[in-house]
Design an enzyme around this catalytic site. Structure first.
Site, short mmCIF file in Angstrom:
data_model
loop_
_atom_site.label_atom_id
_atom_site.label_comp_id
_atom_site.label_asym_id
_atom_site.label_seq_id
_atom_site.Cartn_x
_atom_site.Cartn_y
_atom_site.Cartn_z
N GLY A 11 0.81 -0.96 0.03
CA GLY A 11 0.49 -0.14 0.40
C GLY A 11 0.71 1.68 -0.24
N ARG B 56 -0.24 0.11 -6.78
CA ARG B 56 -0.79 -0.48 -7.67
C ARG B 56 -0.92 0.11 -9.00
NH1 ARG B 56 -7.35 1.24 -6.24
NH2 ARG B 56 -5.86 2.74 -5.69
N LYS C 18 -12.12 7.24 16.66
CA LYS C 18 -11.46 8.80 16.77
C LYS C 18 -12.15 9.30 15.19
CE LYS C 18 -8.01 7.50 14.01
NZ LYS C 18 -7.17 8.14 12.84
#
Length: 327
Positions: free
Chosen positions: A7, A31, A186
């Site tokens: 990622g 990617r 959060k």
């Protein structure tokens, strides 16, 4: 140590930077071939970390090349794509697998560690990263701390040591459930804070929503087996304060746009990346319903996003609730 980060968004890229600065061989898998070329040739990732010079990192689009022979694999993809990616990735059988995603799967409410376990990853090998980790500040090598949570103390310590650098101080924690829930909760709280800022409603209300939102998250965590002390630490209060306070937070900034009257679609188009509060708010509310926990703040975020109520109506509903003792 050899590390793979899967990622190449902002957080994945900045974790690659941290591991490399800590002295490890790092491979970053994304990617897009043009992005990999930019990282390899220019040592930048201008789309996600503009102006930041990266250390030597091998960027690639080949997942198997990235993970071949590594000892740690970091999963730095959005929470909503984690299950699909886990179904297609071929991860090393002996490597430690670390989730850097802060959110819940929208359809099931599953935490990322639950998806990892479903994918056949041994609990003793998995860990999650939590805490106040705004990517832009880490990329600028500003000092911060983080939490590495794992079911195995040995795993937590190994990941902790691999991340430790002069500006990045990781702590260990064995409360995986609490750290993951705190990291997910959060986001809608920060979105609510953003709406308050957008409406110009003052710091008193900001303090109210932050503290009461944290109390909600703690109650939910306790009901689901988490340690309430986790929510008072870096994974809870630390991450919440940073996310609510900083204009670098996508969730807060998205909430600000809504508070100023911008339509949801337009506010989303103006965001620079994934706004995890959007899918996570409804998942948290559904989990709370299952265990009988009230989430007065978090549960009102999904109706705002879905256009059922306005930000003003959500805030009015909070202020008009029956008064009761604080707990």
């Amino acid at each position: 140590m050899r590390v793979a980060v899967l990622g190449a968004g902002a957080f994945g890229t900045v974790l690659s930077l941290v591991f490399a600065d800590a002295g490890h061989e790092v491979r970053l898998c994304g990617r897009r071939a043009d992005q990999a070329d930019e990282i390899n040739e220019r040592r930048t990732n201008e789309r996600y970390l503009p102006g930041i010079e990266l250390p030597p990192i091998l960027a690639t689009t080949d997942q198997q090349l990235a993970t071949d022979g590594v000892e740690v694999v970091v999963l730095a993809v959005p929470a909503q794509t984690m299950r699909e990616n886990l179904q297609h990735w071929q991860l090393p059988a002996e490597a430690l697998i670390v989730s850097a995603a802060k959110g819940l799967e929208a359809e099931t409410g599953a935490r990322m560690s639950e998806l990892m376990l479903d994918a056949g990853i041994d609990a003793e090998r998995l860990a999650v990263i939590a805490g106040p980790n705004l990517a832009r500040e880490i990329g600028a090598r500003m000092p911060t701390a983080a939490v590495v949570a794992a079911y195995s103390n040995e795993t937590a310590v190994r990941v902790q040591r691999s991340l430790h650098s002069p500006y990045f101080r990781p702590y260990t924690n064995l409360d995986v459930v609490g750290c993951e829930l705190a990291g997910a909760a959060k986001n809608p709280i920060a979105l609510a804070v953003g709406m308050i800022i957008g409406r110009g409603l003052g710091d008193n209300l900001l303090g109210t929503v932050m503290s009461r939102g944290l109390a909600e998250a703690t109650r939910l965590g306790e009901a689901l087996g988490a340690d309430p002390h986790t929510f008072a630490g870096l994974a809870g209060t630390g991450d919440l304060v940073a996310t609510c306070y900083s204009p670098l937070s996508r969730n807060r900034s998205f909430g600000e746009r809504l508070g100023r009257g911008m339509p949801v679609a337009e506010a989303l188009a103006a965001s620079s990346g994934v706004v995890e509060a959007i899918p996570t708010s409804g998942s948290l509310a559904a989990l709370a319903d299952e265990v009988g926990v009230e989430l007065p703040i978090i549960s009102r975020i999904a109706p705002v996003i879905e256009g059922q109520i306005s930000p003003d109506e959500a805030l009015d509903a909070l202020m008009s609730r029956q008064v009761k003792p604080e707990r």
